[in-house]
Design an enzyme around this catalytic site. Sequence first.
Site, PDB file in Angstrom:
ATOM      1  N   THR A 109      -3.049  -2.696   4.272  1.00 40.52           N
ATOM      2  CA  THR A 109      -3.493  -2.255   2.950  1.00 40.52           C
ATOM      3  C   THR A 109      -2.534  -1.169   2.464  1.00 40.52           C
ATOM      4  OG1 THR A 109      -4.797  -0.290   3.534  1.00 40.52           O
ATOM      5  CG2 THR A 109      -5.851  -2.421   3.887  1.00 40.52           C
TER       6      THR A 109
ATOM      7  N   VAL B  48       9.200   0.540   6.508  1.00 39.05           N
ATOM      8  CA  VAL B  48      10.461   0.771   5.778  1.00 39.05           C
ATOM      9  C   VAL B  48      11.345  -0.458   5.947  1.00 39.05           C
ATOM     10  CG1 VAL B  48      12.417   2.325   5.416  1.00 39.05           C
ATOM     11  CG2 VAL B  48      10.333   3.194   6.457  1.00 39.05           C
TER      12      VAL B  48
ATOM     13  N   ALA C 180      10.726  -3.408   5.253  1.00 36.08           N
ATOM     14  CA  ALA C 180       9.963  -4.613   5.622  1.00 36.08           C
ATOM     15  C   ALA C 180      10.450  -5.190   6.959  1.00 36.08           C
ATOM     16  CB  ALA C 180      10.058  -5.654   4.505  1.00 36.08           C
TER      17      ALA C 180
ATOM     18  N   LEU D 274      13.393  -4.380   8.581  1.00 34.36           N
ATOM     19  CA  LEU D 274      14.815  -4.194   8.911  1.00 34.36           C
ATOM     20  C   LEU D 274      14.918  -3.122  10.006  1.00 34.36           C
ATOM     21  CD1 LEU D 274      16.508  -4.028   5.371  1.00 34.36           C
ATOM     22  CD2 LEU D 274      16.561  -5.936   6.995  1.00 34.36           C
TER      23      LEU D 274
ATOM     24  N   GLY E  23       5.418 -11.118  -4.958  1.00 34.09           N
ATOM     25  CA  GLY E  23       4.800 -10.428  -3.818  1.00 34.09           C
ATOM     26  C   GLY E  23       5.615  -9.257  -3.308  1.00 34.09           C
TER      27      GLY E  23
ATOM     28  N   ASP F 244       6.877   4.889  -3.888  1.00 31.83           N
ATOM     29  CA  ASP F 244       7.078   4.059  -2.687  1.00 31.83           C
ATOM     30  C   ASP F 244       8.394   4.437  -1.993  1.00 31.83           C
ATOM     31  OD1 ASP F 244       6.413   1.495  -1.114  1.00 31.83           O
ATOM     32  OD2 ASP F 244       8.436   1.081  -1.860  1.00 31.83           O
TER      33      ASP F 244
ATOM     34  N   LYS G   3       9.115   6.078   1.792  1.00 31.22           N
ATOM     35  CA  LYS G   3      10.046   5.503   2.775  1.00 31.22           C
ATOM     36  C   LYS G   3      11.109   6.514   3.184  1.00 31.22           C
ATOM     37  CE  LYS G   3       9.479   0.751   1.237  1.00 31.22           C
ATOM     38  NZ  LYS G   3       9.909  -0.160   0.172  1.00 31.22           N
TER      39      LYS G   3
ATOM     40  N   GLY H   5       8.687  -8.578   0.734  1.00 33.09           N
ATOM     41  CA  GLY H   5       8.296  -9.984   0.785  1.00 33.09           C
ATOM     42  C   GLY H   5       7.313 -10.207   1.916  1.00 33.09           C
TER      43      GLY H   5
HETATM   44  N1  LIG Z   1       4.554  -6.760  -0.239  1.00 29.17           N
HETATM   45  C1  LIG Z   1       5.588  -6.368   0.504  1.00 29.17           C
HETATM   46  O1  LIG Z   1       6.709  -6.898   0.414  1.00 29.17           O
HETATM   47  C2  LIG Z   1       5.417  -5.259   1.476  1.00 29.17           C
HETATM   48  C3  LIG Z   1       4.265  -4.543   1.544  1.00 29.17           C
HETATM   49  N2  LIG Z   1       4.133  -3.529   2.439  1.00 29.17           N
HETATM   50  C4  LIG Z   1       2.892  -2.795   2.486  1.00 29.17           C
HETATM   51  O2  LIG Z   1       1.834  -3.664   2.874  1.00 29.17           O
HETATM   52  C5  LIG Z   1       0.610  -3.184   2.339  1.00 29.17           C
HETATM   53  C6  LIG Z   1      -0.122  -4.342   1.684  1.00 29.17           C
HETATM   54  O3  LIG Z   1       0.662  -4.831   0.631  1.00 29.17           O
HETATM   55  P1  LIG Z   1       0.273  -6.204  -0.106  1.00 29.17           P
HETATM   56  O4  LIG Z   1      -0.256  -7.169   0.892  1.00 29.17           O
HETATM   57  O5  LIG Z   1       1.451  -6.562  -0.900  1.00 29.17           O
HETATM   58  O6  LIG Z   1      -0.916  -5.711  -1.039  1.00 29.17           O
HETATM   59  P2  LIG Z   1      -2.121  -6.610  -1.658  1.00 29.17           P
HETATM   60  O7  LIG Z   1      -2.652  -5.858  -2.820  1.00 29.17           O
HETATM   61  O8  LIG Z   1      -1.674  -8.008  -1.840  1.00 29.17           O
HETATM   62  O9  LIG Z   1      -3.214  -6.595  -0.506  1.00 29.17           O
HETATM   63  C7  LIG Z   1      -3.889  -5.425  -0.139  1.00 29.17           C
HETATM   64  C8  LIG Z   1      -5.140  -5.833   0.619  1.00 29.17           C
HETATM   65  O10 LIG Z   1      -5.751  -4.643   1.110  1.00 29.17           O
HETATM   66  C9  LIG Z   1      -7.138  -4.729   0.846  1.00 29.17           C
HETATM   67  N3  LIG Z   1      -7.685  -3.379   0.860  1.00 29.17           N
HETATM   68  C10 LIG Z   1      -7.437  -2.371  -0.009  1.00 29.17           C
HETATM   69  N4  LIG Z   1      -8.144  -1.273   0.366  1.00 29.17           N
HETATM   70  C11 LIG Z   1      -8.811  -1.625   1.497  1.00 29.17           C
HETATM   71  C12 LIG Z   1      -9.693  -0.930   2.363  1.00 29.17           C
HETATM   72  N5  LIG Z   1     -10.010   0.349   2.144  1.00 29.17           N
HETATM   73  N6  LIG Z   1     -10.223  -1.594   3.439  1.00 29.17           N
HETATM   74  C13 LIG Z   1      -9.881  -2.885   3.682  1.00 29.17           C
HETATM   75  N7  LIG Z   1      -9.049  -3.584   2.893  1.00 29.17           N
HETATM   76  C14 LIG Z   1      -8.518  -2.958   1.819  1.00 29.17           C
HETATM   77  C15 LIG Z   1      -7.237  -5.446  -0.486  1.00 29.17           C
HETATM   78  O11 LIG Z   1      -8.551  -5.957  -0.693  1.00 29.17           O
HETATM   79  C16 LIG Z   1      -6.204  -6.537  -0.233  1.00 29.17           C
HETATM   80  O12 LIG Z   1      -6.763  -7.567   0.548  1.00 29.17           O
HETATM   81  C17 LIG Z   1       0.968  -2.035   1.391  1.00 29.17           C
HETATM   82  O13 LIG Z   1       0.794  -0.803   2.063  1.00 29.17           O
HETATM   83  C18 LIG Z   1       2.444  -2.250   1.132  1.00 29.17           C
HETATM   84  O14 LIG Z   1       3.145  -1.061   0.864  1.00 29.17           O
HETATM   85  C19 LIG Z   1       5.110  -3.183   3.311  1.00 29.17           C
HETATM   86  C20 LIG Z   1       6.288  -3.851   3.310  1.00 29.17           C
HETATM   87  C21 LIG Z   1       6.570  -4.919   2.359  1.00 29.17           C
HETATM   88  N1  LIG Z   2       6.790  -2.552  -2.818  1.00 32.85           N
HETATM   89  C1  LIG Z   2       7.663  -2.399  -1.700  1.00 32.85           C
HETATM   90  C2  LIG Z   2       7.282  -3.369  -0.638  1.00 32.85           C
HETATM   91  C3  LIG Z   2       7.922  -3.079   0.645  1.00 32.85           C
HETATM   92  O1  LIG Z   2       7.817  -1.999   1.199  1.00 32.85           O
HETATM   93  C4  LIG Z   2       9.103  -2.665  -2.123  1.00 32.85           C
HETATM   94  O2  LIG Z   2       9.280  -3.222  -3.191  1.00 32.85           O
HETATM   95  O3  LIG Z   2      10.026  -2.300  -1.384  1.00 32.85           O
END
Ligand SMILES: NC(=O)C1=CN([C@@H]2O[C@H](COP(=O)(O)OP(=O)(O)OC[C@H]3O[C@@H](n4cnc5c(N)ncnc54)[C@H](O)[C@@H]3O)[C@@H](O)[C@H]2O)C=CC1
Ligand SMILES: N[C@@H](CC=O)C(=O)O
Length: 348
Positions: free
Chosen positions: A91, A144, A146, A148, A199, A213, A217, A331
């Site tokens: 999350t 950080v 994703a 790497l 995404g 963000d 990082k 991603g």
């Molecule tokens: N999308 C990307 O490329 C990357 C994302 N991240 C990190 O991964 C995490 C998730 O990102 P996404 O999946 O893209 O977000 P998203 O918005 O698609 O999914 C977030 C999920 O967390 C859930 N959620 C939110 N608060 C919650 C809580 N208190 N308890 C339980 N579930 C909760 C939401 O209901 C949802 O299912 C973020 O911290 C993001 O920074 C890290 C690296 C890359």
């Molecule tokens: N929103 C972040 C996701 C990965 O950490 C980004 O765009 O780098």
Amino acid sequence: MEALPAALPATRRVALLGVGTVGRALLDRLADHAEPRLSLQWVANSRRHVHAPQGLSPLACAAALAEGGAHDGGGALPADFGPGDIVIDATASAELAAWHPRWLRQGLHVVSANKLGLGGPLLRQHEIAQLANAQRRYGDAATVGAGLPLLATLRGLRAGGDRIGAIVGVLSGTLAWLFDGYDGREPFSDRVRAAVAQGYAEPDPRVDLSGEDVRRKLLILARAAGYPLESEEVRVDSLLTPRLQAATPDAVDGALQDLDGPIGERAARAARDGRVLRYVARFDAAGARVGLETLVPDDPLAVGRGCDNRVAIWSTRYRDRPLQIQGPGAGAEVTAAALLDDLLRILA
Ligand SMILES: NC(=O)C1=CN([C@@H]2O[C@H](COP(=O)(O)OP(=O)(O)OC[C@H]3O[C@@H](n4cnc5c(N)ncnc54)[C@H](O)[C@@H]3O)[C@@H](O)[C@H]2O)C=CC1
Ligand SMILES: N[C@@H](CC=O)C(=O)O
């Protein structure tokens, strides 16, 4: 003499918090890498949870969650979770990040994509660093780049006696993707919507566009490099307009068009001058700052494509020319792979 039966591998209970872009990709990856030592027993999003002491099939989670019980968004886990079990935070929740040290104190391993554990308040990062050890590990590879090998490289250099002198890079996959080839001709807001659809963006894209963000990082990297920076020590150049910053979550999409003028014009000017824009993070003797920079196209920071991150590290051994690491920095698939890597390291 009869052979002794082989000892059964210890099974660890697993809780997955967050079933969005990253959480769903992790479930797919877990389904592909059937690992009998992991028993997925608790899955929650912000509104619902499923508790299955007999174990859940990763592919059945989404349907089970749709029918699941209410969830308050907190980090309390079923009572049978204990030392050696694993919680995955997929999350962006500040509330759950505050649970990271609590979970470690309970003897749980923590695997996080959530940057607010190590990239939030310095006190929390310090607690996590103090608590994590071989019996309760803290997996942060996804936080950080994703996945790497940035954090592993910094730690490896320090373990080998190097002092880290500077870290400079493009740390946002979203912002890299937005500015790659952007010359201001298309509305910037359309590109932001496309980055969300891919995404790459945070649940609230303002967290990317504000530089927050990237700040998180840079803090994670600088702290791993041995510099206990407070969040406020990073100077942040936000791309948000006041109206977009103040918008309620429902109004964000409508307010994105505020960016079209200022960012479109800046990109057009850069293109006319044969330059490109990149959102750059810098940590060096002059301090820590993140912001939009105008670069020549063959600047090492400008050569990545798409959502590539690119980071240069100067250290005792890389004094004259930096060590450079580049690759996709956002991603669902790469991030989920980094989470699974951390899970498998716990089992090793
Ligand atoms: N999308 C990307 O490329 C990357 C994302 N991240 C990190 O991964 C995490 C998730 O990102 P996404 O999946 O893209 O977000 P998203 O918005 O698609 O999914 C977030 C999920 O967390 C859930 N959620 C939110 N608060 C919650 C809580 N208190 N308890 C339980 N579930 C909760 C939401 O209901 C949802 O299912 C973020 O911290 C993001 O920074 C890290 C690296 C890359
Ligand atoms: N929103 C972040 C996701 C990965 O950490 C980004 O765009 O780098």
